[in-house]
Design a protein around this motif. Structure first.
Motif, short mmCIF file in Angstrom:
data_model
loop_
_atom_site.label_atom_id
_atom_site.label_comp_id
_atom_site.label_asym_id
_atom_site.label_seq_id
_atom_site.Cartn_x
_atom_site.Cartn_y
_atom_site.Cartn_z
N ILE A 44 18.03 22.78 49.65
CA ILE A 44 17.66 24.20 49.50
C ILE A 44 16.49 24.27 48.53
N MET A 45 15.43 24.93 48.95
CA MET A 45 14.29 25.13 48.07
C MET A 45 14.17 26.65 47.89
N ASP A 46 14.50 27.12 46.69
CA ASP A 46 14.63 28.57 46.52
C ASP A 46 13.68 29.09 45.44
N ASP A 47 13.37 30.38 45.53
CA ASP A 47 12.55 31.04 44.51
C ASP A 47 13.26 32.37 44.20
N GLY A 48 14.17 32.32 43.22
CA GLY A 48 14.93 33.52 42.88
C GLY A 48 16.40 33.40 43.22
N ALA A 49 16.77 32.32 43.91
CA ALA A 49 18.17 31.98 44.21
C ALA A 49 18.86 32.91 45.22
N ASP A 50 18.10 33.63 46.03
CA ASP A 50 18.75 34.46 47.06
C ASP A 50 19.40 33.62 48.16
N LEU A 51 18.75 32.52 48.54
CA LEU A 51 19.36 31.66 49.57
C LEU A 51 20.58 30.94 49.00
N VAL A 107 18.26 31.31 35.84
CA VAL A 107 19.28 32.06 35.10
C VAL A 107 20.52 32.27 35.98
N ARG A 108 20.30 32.64 37.24
CA ARG A 108 21.44 32.85 38.15
C ARG A 108 22.20 31.56 38.40
N LEU A 109 21.47 30.47 38.61
CA LEU A 109 22.13 29.20 38.91
C LEU A 109 22.86 28.64 37.70
N ALA A 110 22.28 28.86 36.52
CA ALA A 110 22.94 28.39 35.29
C ALA A 110 24.25 29.16 35.10
N ALA A 111 24.25 30.44 35.46
CA ALA A 111 25.49 31.24 35.36
C ALA A 111 26.53 30.70 36.34
N MET A 112 26.08 30.30 37.54
CA MET A 112 27.02 29.72 38.52
C MET A 112 27.57 28.39 38.01
N ALA A 113 26.70 27.57 37.42
CA ALA A 113 27.15 26.27 36.88
C ALA A 113 28.14 26.51 35.74
N ALA A 114 27.86 27.52 34.90
CA ALA A 114 28.72 27.78 33.74
C ALA A 114 30.12 28.21 34.17
N ASP A 115 30.21 28.98 35.26
CA ASP A 115 31.58 29.36 35.66
C ASP A 115 32.15 28.43 36.75
N GLY A 116 31.48 27.28 36.92
CA GLY A 116 32.05 26.23 37.79
C GLY A 116 31.93 26.50 39.28
N THR A 117 31.08 27.44 39.69
CA THR A 117 31.01 27.75 41.12
C THR A 117 29.81 27.12 41.83
N LEU A 118 28.92 26.50 41.07
CA LEU A 118 27.73 25.93 41.71
C LEU A 118 28.16 24.78 42.63
N GLY A 119 27.76 24.88 43.90
CA GLY A 119 28.28 23.96 44.90
C GLY A 119 27.47 22.69 45.10
N TYR A 120 26.34 22.55 44.43
CA TYR A 120 25.51 21.34 44.58
C TYR A 120 24.54 21.27 43.39
N PRO A 121 23.99 20.07 43.16
CA PRO A 121 23.03 19.94 42.05
C PRO A 121 21.71 20.64 42.38
N VAL A 122 21.11 21.21 41.33
CA VAL A 122 19.83 21.91 41.54
C VAL A 122 18.84 21.47 40.46
N PHE A 123 17.62 21.18 40.88
CA PHE A 123 16.56 20.88 39.92
C PHE A 123 15.82 22.16 39.53
N ASN A 124 15.69 22.34 38.21
CA ASN A 124 15.04 23.50 37.62
C ASN A 124 13.54 23.22 37.53
N ILE A 125 12.82 23.66 38.55
CA ILE A 125 11.37 23.41 38.59
C ILE A 125 10.68 24.25 37.51
N ASN A 126 11.20 25.46 37.29
CA ASN A 126 10.53 26.38 36.37
C ASN A 126 10.25 25.76 35.00
#
Ligand code: ADE
Length: 416
Positions: free
Chosen positions: A122-129, A156-175
């Motif tokens: 997944i290549m996202d800009d804003g985490a909508d996908l 920010v959205r993905l970090a919140a998902m990781a913090a509550d344990g719901t992030l379903g895959y690893p993501v690289f923070n390009i920003n």
């Protein structure tokens, strides 16, 4: 091929513009050439949700050259360049779902179309996908190897998902790669935001007061460029350190409600919501022009404007004037959405070259190191960041010194 774009007949114009952008993206071009030889993403399905611009088109070309099969949708309903979308479909074999000005239902349907391809990266800009996959398409999460995220808001959205344990895959923070935010956010936003305001309004900037809410990499870049154009710049901040930095840079710093009395042009770049709200609207100078350069259209309280206006008039596309109950007028650009991408073409190719070099290299790294990664948000490896800076300098014809052995020893010793 499957796609939903405005008009495939626009492809000739799109192709010419994509090639024009490519001329100022030499780092990405080198990556594309290597990818074409090595095919590091052979057969990988990539789902991308990004602004459909000429710069993004060159990133998609690089991924396709690497052997990936790419499906792209827009990361903002107003930022799509329809001719670019047409050329991506016709000339580069990318499935594109994006139409400039699409309504919310179409925007979401286009995201769903990308999710339906069972993307592996997944290549996202804003985490909508990413959000769609974690809510409406949870059955597809297991098939995702990982993702990359372009922008502060998405991180920010993905970090919140990781913090509550719901992030379903690893993501690289390009920003947060240095070769991204130090250039794209700062110099890119600085120039492209003013470009958007000027293209939309054709107002003279010098001598006018610009208020910028947010003094991060984006806001400070905008303030710098506005000052350079002869604008009187006021900064609104909530972070004391950043506010102090703005003050020391020579800007006036004040609360939003006070700045409202002076603003000829007001730009929000905070990533937060209701940054321009009732207290500011109540004091606002007649005729003020408001716009946003943060990712979402949440920063200006448009509901307040709608509720307190007796008239709303479109002066020209993406330039709307609200007349308040007391007769004051307020002009809103791009419906409060990203003014640089809606009213202009986004950041210039030269900075997107580095951002998208990070994207391409991080996708390759992700695919090669998938087994070692957890469902967390990762920084781009420093070696990639350094390499992007080194190659960019090289393509600019800039040579720099290297440390001598004596200097290396000096810097690593505490005994002099
Ligand atoms: N974000 C900001 N500017 C951009 C551009 N030109 N292309 C894609 N994404 C962007």
């Amino acid at each position: 091929m499957a796609y939903d774009i405005k008009d495939i007949a626009l492809a000739d114009e799109g192709l010419a513009r994509i090639e024009w952008a490519a001329r100022d993206m030499p780092v990405l071009e080198r990556i594309r050439e290597r990818f074409a030889r090595e095919r590091p993403l052979e057969g990988v399905r990539i789902g991308a949700c990004m602004h459909v611009t000429t710069e993004t088109a060159n990133l998609m070309r690089a991924l396709a050259a690497a052997g990936a099969s790419v499906t792209l949708c827009a990361s903002n309903p107003l930022s799509t360049q329809d001719d670019t979308a047409a050329s991506l479909v016709r000339d580069f074999g990318i499935d594109v779902y994006a139409i400039a000005g699409e309504d919310d239902a179409t925007y979401n349907a286009h995201i769903d179309a990308v999710a339906a391809t069972d993307p592996q990266i997944i290549m996202d800009d804003g985490a909508d996908l990413d959000t769609a996959l974690h809510t409406r398409f949870t059955d597809k999460l297991a098939g995702v190897i990982g993702g990359t995220e372009e922008t502060t808001t998405g991180v920010v959205r993905l970090a919140a998902m990781a913090a509550d344990g719901t992030l379903g895959y690893p993501v690289f923070n390009i920003n947060d790669a240095n070769t991204k935010h130090c250039f794209d956010n700062h110099f890119g936003t600085g120039q492209s935001t003013l470009d958007g305001i000027i293209r939309a309004t054709n107002r003279l900037m010098c001598g006018r007061t610009l208020v910028v809410s947010g003094f991060g990499y984006c806001g400070s870049g905008l303030a710098l460029r506005a000052k350079g154009m002869g604008m009187d710049v006021i900064v609104c901040e909530v972070d004391p350190l950043k506010a102090l930095e703005a003050y020391m840079e020579g800007y006036r710093v004040m609360k939003a409600a006070d700045a409202a009395r002076f603003a000829d042009v007001w730009v929000t770049v905070t990533g937060d919501c209701n940054v321009i709200d009732a207290p500011a609207f109540e004091n606002m100078k007649d005729g003020a022009i408001l716009c946003n350069s943060g990712h979402f259209d949440s920063e200006i309280n448009i509901d307040w404007l709608e509720d307190h206006s007796v008239k709303k008039q479109e002066l020209k596309p993406l330039v709307e004037e609200y007349t308040l109950e007391d007769g004051r007028t307020i002009v809103l650009l791009a419906q409060g959405r990203l003014v640089n991408l809606a009213c202009a073409e986004g950041h210039p190719a030269s900075v997107m070259d580095m951002s998208f070099a990070n994207q391409a290299l991080a996708a390759e790294y992700l695919y090669q190191h998938a087994d070692e990664l957890q469902n967390e948000v990762y920084d781009v490896p420093a070696a990639i960041d350094d390499d992007v800076a080194r190659v960019k300098l090289e393509t600019l014809g800039v040579s720099i010194d290297t440390l001598t052995p004596e200097q290396i020893e000096y810097m690593s010793s505490w005994k002099f």
